[in-house]
Write an enzyme that holds these catalytic residues in place. Structure first.
Site, PDB file in Angstrom:
ATOM      1  N   ARG A 249       5.011 -18.967  52.890  1.00 48.16           N
ATOM      2  CA  ARG A 249       5.402 -17.990  51.678  1.00 48.16           C
ATOM      3  C   ARG A 249       4.454 -16.812  51.341  1.00 48.16           C
ATOM      4  NH1 ARG A 249       2.338 -18.957  47.260  1.00 48.16           N
ATOM      5  NH2 ARG A 249       1.660 -21.010  47.432  1.00 48.16           N
ATOM      6  N   HIS A 253       3.173 -18.419  44.607  1.00 45.93           N
ATOM      7  CA  HIS A 253       4.107 -19.625  44.341  1.00 45.93           C
ATOM      8  C   HIS A 253       5.316 -19.204  43.373  1.00 45.93           C
ATOM      9  CE1 HIS A 253       5.133 -23.798  43.567  1.00 45.93           C
ATOM     10  NE2 HIS A 253       4.996 -23.409  42.169  1.00 45.93           N
ATOM     11  N   TYR A 262      -6.548 -18.735  45.778  1.00 45.74           N
ATOM     12  CA  TYR A 262      -6.863 -19.933  46.763  1.00 45.74           C
ATOM     13  C   TYR A 262      -6.552 -19.501  48.400  1.00 45.74           C
ATOM     14  CZ  TYR A 262      -2.031 -20.253  45.736  1.00 45.74           C
ATOM     15  OH  TYR A 262      -0.787 -19.912  45.478  1.00 45.74           O
TER      16      TYR A 262
HETATM   17  C1  LIG Z   1       7.284 -34.120  39.738  1.00 49.65           C
HETATM   18  C2  LIG Z   1       6.695 -32.743  39.582  1.00 49.65           C
HETATM   19  N1  LIG Z   1       5.258 -32.761  39.617  1.00 49.65           N
HETATM   20  C3  LIG Z   1       4.807 -31.368  39.568  1.00 49.65           C
HETATM   21  C4  LIG Z   1       5.362 -30.353  39.449  1.00 49.65           C
HETATM   22  C5  LIG Z   1       4.652 -29.186  39.186  1.00 49.65           C
HETATM   23  N2  LIG Z   1       5.087 -28.080  40.530  1.00 49.65           N
HETATM   24  C6  LIG Z   1       5.767 -27.298  40.604  1.00 49.65           C
HETATM   25  S1  LIG Z   1       6.221 -26.698  41.953  1.00 49.65           S
HETATM   26  C7  LIG Z   1       4.792 -27.577  42.822  1.00 49.65           C
HETATM   27  C8  LIG Z   1       4.203 -27.449  44.265  1.00 49.65           C
HETATM   28  C9  LIG Z   1       5.537 -27.834  45.155  1.00 49.65           C
HETATM   29  O1  LIG Z   1       5.098 -27.580  46.551  1.00 49.65           O
HETATM   30  P1  LIG Z   1       6.066 -27.675  47.647  1.00 49.65           P
HETATM   31  O2  LIG Z   1       6.837 -28.800  47.599  1.00 49.65           O
HETATM   32  O3  LIG Z   1       5.427 -27.311  49.023  1.00 49.65           O
HETATM   33  O4  LIG Z   1       7.171 -26.605  47.444  1.00 49.65           O
HETATM   34  P2  LIG Z   1       6.980 -24.783  47.474  1.00 49.65           P
HETATM   35  O5  LIG Z   1       6.715 -24.864  45.946  1.00 49.65           O
HETATM   36  O6  LIG Z   1       5.880 -24.464  48.335  1.00 49.65           O
HETATM   37  O7  LIG Z   1       8.275 -24.265  47.770  1.00 49.65           O
HETATM   38  C10 LIG Z   1       4.256 -28.340  41.741  1.00 49.65           C
HETATM   39  C11 LIG Z   1       3.183 -29.482  41.857  1.00 49.65           C
HETATM   40  C12 LIG Z   1       6.737 -30.382  39.099  1.00 49.65           C
HETATM   41  N3  LIG Z   1       7.636 -29.296  39.023  1.00 49.65           N
HETATM   42  N4  LIG Z   1       7.380 -31.691  39.500  1.00 49.65           N
END
Ligand SMILES: Cc1ncc(C[n+]2csc(CCOP(=O)(O)OP(=O)(O)O)c2C)c(N)n1
Length: 347
Positions: A249, A253, A262
């Site tokens: 990425r 985020h 970070y």
């Molecule tokens: C069930 C849940 N827990 C926490 C969150 C908060 N949250 C949003 S994105 C994220 C990280 C996701 O990381 P990843 O699965 O690696 O996907 P990326 O964002 O890197 O595409 C979190 C913890 C959420 N949206 N849903």
């Protein structure tokens, strides 16, 4: 043959094309179309970012750097296959042909932007829940003996959620026609993948569920297409696949995040050298497939994106009652009651 003290032996395979100097079997015009889609997706990303800063978009999850994983995956799909994305798959929607103005509309907070999707599910914000939807659709395809497949997208962070494991387990037991694409973009917000799992790869998690795992260079669009062709053929046959696309990425985020807190700038700079758009451009040039019209396309793409964004901004706000619609095929009594109450208040 397994040694007596072994209980299982298995391996996953890794697919690369550009790094191996292999040639793609795709036609020149197909390669150009892929390149154009990647440029269009990049321009969308840049515009959405700017619109968020202007207050037109509330929060946006950029896909910059992940265009090859998403567009490559979609390129290998048929129109009547199904797509189940999470929240970072705008490039995939673009490659599936979703109207650009509707995509902007959705990010502007208007659910009607995702109202008429065909064979594609809307954005899923809860991390990992969409894996169950993807595998459920894949199971239905298996029960109905349909020669179709479903492609679910998920992130490296979601692989720590129970939903991901339940989905993979069911996919194996019920011969789901599913390909789960994990875009391993190295971070789940600030959590690096090394702290997310102690496994060497995400693809190897497939072995525990008795399904196939493939790892692919996710910044090499040709490798993604090759891996997906293989995965989709299996999935259509009731052999689900877990595909890990190793990517990065390049942006924050979301627009609410500051990745400099970070992430090491040096690391980002190194990954920029593996930018999937630059890699495809180099590949095309090296293989005498480049065309100047592709250079000119950048301006055209920008125009298209601006037009779409303007169209989305001009849309009238929805009526309040509409928030009760489109969720269920038949509106449940509770929603009917809420809707009626709202109508009373509005009188
Ligand atoms: C069930 C849940 N827990 C926490 C969150 C908060 N949250 C949003 S994105 C994220 C990280 C996701 O990381 P990843 O699965 O690696 O996907 P990326 O964002 O890197 O595409 C979190 C913890 C959420 N949206 N849903």
């Amino acid at each position: 043959m397994m040694a007596a003290n072994q209980v299982y032996e298995g391996a996953i395979k890794r697919i690369e094309v550009m790094a191996q100097d292999e040639e793609s079997s795709l036609e020149k015009d197909q390669l150009h179309e892929i390149y154009r889609q990647m440029i269009l997706a990049r321009k969308f990303d840049e515009k959405a970012f700017k619109l968020q800063r202007r207050g037109e978009v509330s929060t946006y999850a950029p896909h910059k750097g992940q265009e090859a994983s998403q567009i490559g995956a979609v390129f290998a799909m048929n129109d009547d296959d199904w797509m189940v994305p999470s929240f970072r798959e705008t490039a995939a929607y673009i490659a599936r042909g979703a109207p650009l103005d509707k995509l902007f509309q959705r990010w502007m907070g208007d659910a009607r932007g995702q109202k008429d999707l065909e064979n594609d599910l809307p954005v899923a914000i809860p991390v990992g829940t969409q894996n169950l939807h993807a595998v459920g659709i894949g199971m239905a395809m298996s029960f109905d003996e349909e020669e179709k497949a479903v492609v679910g997208f998920t992130g490296d962070g979601s692989t720590s959620e129970g939903d991901f494991h339940e989905a993979l387990n069911f996919s194996g037991v019920f011969d789901a026609h599913s390909v789960i694409v994990v875009q391993n973009n190295q971070y789940a917000i600030s959590m690096p993948v090394e702290k997310q799992t102690n496994a060497e790869t995400i693809a190897q998690k497939a072995l525990a569920y008795g399904i196939e795992g493939i790892q692919v260079d996710g910044n090499d669009v040709l490798a993604v297409i090759e891996a997906m062709n293989e995965a989709l053929e299996k999935a259509r046959n009731g052999e689900p696949v877990l595909l890990e696309a190793v990517t990065y990425r390049l942006e924050d985020h979301t627009t609410s995040d500051d990745s400099t807190r970070y992430r090491d700038e040096q690391e980002v700079e190194e990954w920029k050298e593996h930018d999937p758009i630059l890699r495809l451009k180099d590949y095309l040039k090296e293989n005498d497939q480049w065309d100047e019209s592709l250079e000119e396309y950048e301006e055209k793409a920008e125009e298209k994106i601006n037009e779409a964004a303007n169209k989305a901004m001009e849309v009238e706000d929805p009526e309040m009652e509409e928030m009760f619609e489109y969720v269920y095929k038949e509106m449940p009594d509770l929603l009917k009651k809420d809707k009626k109450e709202l109508e009373e208040v509005e009188k």
